[in-house]
Design a protein around this motif. Sequence first.
Motif, PDB file in Angstrom:
ATOM      1  N   GLY A   1      35.198  35.349  38.588  1.00 57.07           N
ATOM      2  CA  GLY A   1      36.048  34.374  39.263  1.00 57.07           C
ATOM      3  C   GLY A   1      37.508  34.782  39.252  1.00 57.07           C
ATOM      4  N   ALA A   2      37.951  35.359  38.138  1.00 52.69           N
ATOM      5  CA  ALA A   2      39.343  35.798  38.032  1.00 52.69           C
ATOM      6  C   ALA A   2      39.633  36.926  39.017  1.00 52.69           C
ATOM      7  CB  ALA A   2      39.629  36.266  36.606  1.00 52.69           C
TER       8      ALA A   2
ATOM      9  N   ILE B   1      42.297  36.426  42.132  1.00 53.74           N
ATOM     10  CA  ILE B   1      43.491  37.258  42.222  1.00 53.74           C
ATOM     11  C   ILE B   1      43.476  38.074  43.506  1.00 53.74           C
ATOM     12  CG2 ILE B   1      44.676  39.239  41.165  1.00 53.74           C
ATOM     13  CD1 ILE B   1      43.838  38.066  38.433  1.00 53.74           C
ATOM     14  N   SER B   2      42.313  38.585  43.901  1.00 58.77           N
ATOM     15  CA  SER B   2      42.199  39.340  45.156  1.00 58.77           C
ATOM     16  C   SER B   2      42.577  38.468  46.342  1.00 58.77           C
ATOM     17  CB  SER B   2      40.767  39.861  45.332  1.00 58.77           C
ATOM     18  OG  SER B   2      40.404  40.719  44.279  1.00 58.77           O
ATOM     19  N   GLU B   3      42.091  37.224  46.325  1.00 62.82           N
ATOM     20  CA  GLU B   3      42.362  36.313  47.439  1.00 62.82           C
ATOM     21  C   GLU B   3      43.829  35.926  47.520  1.00 62.82           C
ATOM     22  OE1 GLU B   3      42.995  32.448  49.320  1.00 62.82           O
ATOM     23  OE2 GLU B   3      43.052  32.791  47.162  1.00 62.82           O
TER      24      GLU B   3
ATOM     25  N   PRO C   1      52.888  31.417  39.021  1.00 60.20           N
ATOM     26  CA  PRO C   1      52.005  30.327  38.585  1.00 60.20           C
ATOM     27  C   PRO C   1      50.591  30.419  39.146  1.00 60.20           C
ATOM     28  CG  PRO C   1      54.172  29.469  39.086  1.00 60.20           C
ATOM     29  CD  PRO C   1      54.175  30.896  39.546  1.00 60.20           C
ATOM     30  N   PRO C   2      50.418  30.637  40.480  1.00 60.81           N
ATOM     31  CA  PRO C   2      49.041  30.731  40.957  1.00 60.81           C
ATOM     32  C   PRO C   2      48.304  31.957  40.440  1.00 60.81           C
ATOM     33  CG  PRO C   2      50.596  31.130  42.747  1.00 60.81           C
ATOM     34  CD  PRO C   2      51.372  30.605  41.599  1.00 60.81           C
ATOM     35  N   LEU C   3      49.025  33.055  40.190  1.00 59.69           N
ATOM     36  CA  LEU C   3      48.366  34.225  39.611  1.00 59.69           C
ATOM     37  C   LEU C   3      47.852  33.913  38.206  1.00 59.69           C
ATOM     38  CD1 LEU C   3      50.387  37.447  40.549  1.00 59.69           C
ATOM     39  CD2 LEU C   3      48.026  36.898  41.126  1.00 59.69           C
TER      40      LEU C   3
ATOM     41  N   GLY D   1      35.962  33.182  52.359  1.00 63.83           N
ATOM     42  CA  GLY D   1      35.003  34.266  52.522  1.00 63.83           C
ATOM     43  C   GLY D   1      35.224  35.382  51.520  1.00 63.83           C
ATOM     44  N   VAL D   2      36.488  35.770  51.356  1.00 59.68           N
ATOM     45  CA  VAL D   2      36.826  36.818  50.388  1.00 59.68           C
ATOM     46  C   VAL D   2      36.442  36.379  48.982  1.00 59.68           C
ATOM     47  CG1 VAL D   2      38.750  38.027  49.281  1.00 59.68           C
ATOM     48  CG2 VAL D   2      38.658  37.848  51.772  1.00 59.68           C
ATOM     49  N   LEU D   3      36.730  35.118  48.656  1.00 57.94           N
ATOM     50  CA  LEU D   3      36.425  34.592  47.332  1.00 57.94           C
ATOM     51  C   LEU D   3      34.935  34.687  47.025  1.00 57.94           C
ATOM     52  CD1 LEU D   3      37.528  33.099  44.820  1.00 57.94           C
ATOM     53  CD2 LEU D   3      37.101  30.964  46.030  1.00 57.94           C
TER      54      LEU D   3
END
Length: 297
Positions: free
Chosen positions: A17-18, A22-24, A71-73, A275-277
């Motif tokens: 999930g991490a 992070i990729s998204e 923060p979101p990272l 989709g990426v997630l």
Amino acid sequence: MSTEKKALPFYLTFTAGAIAGISEILTFYPLDVVKTRMQLETGKTSLGLVGSFQSIIKQEGFGRLYRGLVPPLLLEAPKRATKFAANDFWGKTFKQLTGEKEMTQRLSIVTGCSAGATESFVVVPFELVKIKLQDKASTFAGPLDVVRQIIRNDGVLGLYSGMESTFWRHLWWNGGYFGSIFQIRELLPKAESPQGQLLNNFISGSIGGFVGTVINTPFSQVVKSRIQGTAKVPGVVPKYNWTYPALATIFREEGPAALYKGFVPKVLRLAPGGGVLLLVVEFTLGVFRKALGPPYL
């Protein structure tokens, strides 16, 4: 994930999930900045998606598109881990309560809503800091400065400003997301190769992200940004305080279109982002299963 496979250890689900989160966010974060700016506009006029991008870059520089990224990272690992772990937990719980052996469309929606409600309690402080930094009028030195000033002015509970609107945002989005993923996977042709499975995951996740965005934007996203982006004045009742009364206020004063302010950049991020997630999560979990071998395959 198939119910016949042995569940992977929590730390591997957490890691998958991490990585996906992070990729998204690195890919789509600038759209989130533009979306927040558009939602914080209180008039009936708007620069639009392209105009907002051009205005930010021209007046504030390209780097501003990544303002508030920390923060979101920092949030992505616990947020995505909570999302998928909660979805798995509630799915098993509701199947036991209803006596269902397999996931159904109805249960997938209820499970997604429950996962979103659970996730909302994790994300509020990070979302608040992010929105404070994304605001054009922001004078904060950075994330820690935002936290210090909020605690000094409003106490620790001030970090949970907008909790109610965040709750509704995540409940509706995750219900639409996971519910759509279940339905689209049922409709898509069965994948005959790993590449086909990745494509199916991207398609179902993208459609799920789109549906979730359509459902939750008028209910909470615009209101949430207004609630968390407005400075509190002692002795003055905030104009935007609770989700549904605030929706009525915005509808009355700015018209129905205002409820979808920032929709275009949001859907451009969260549709392919969804989709990426899902693609990255499933791919990473597949790598872990192959590494561990039976009975995880």
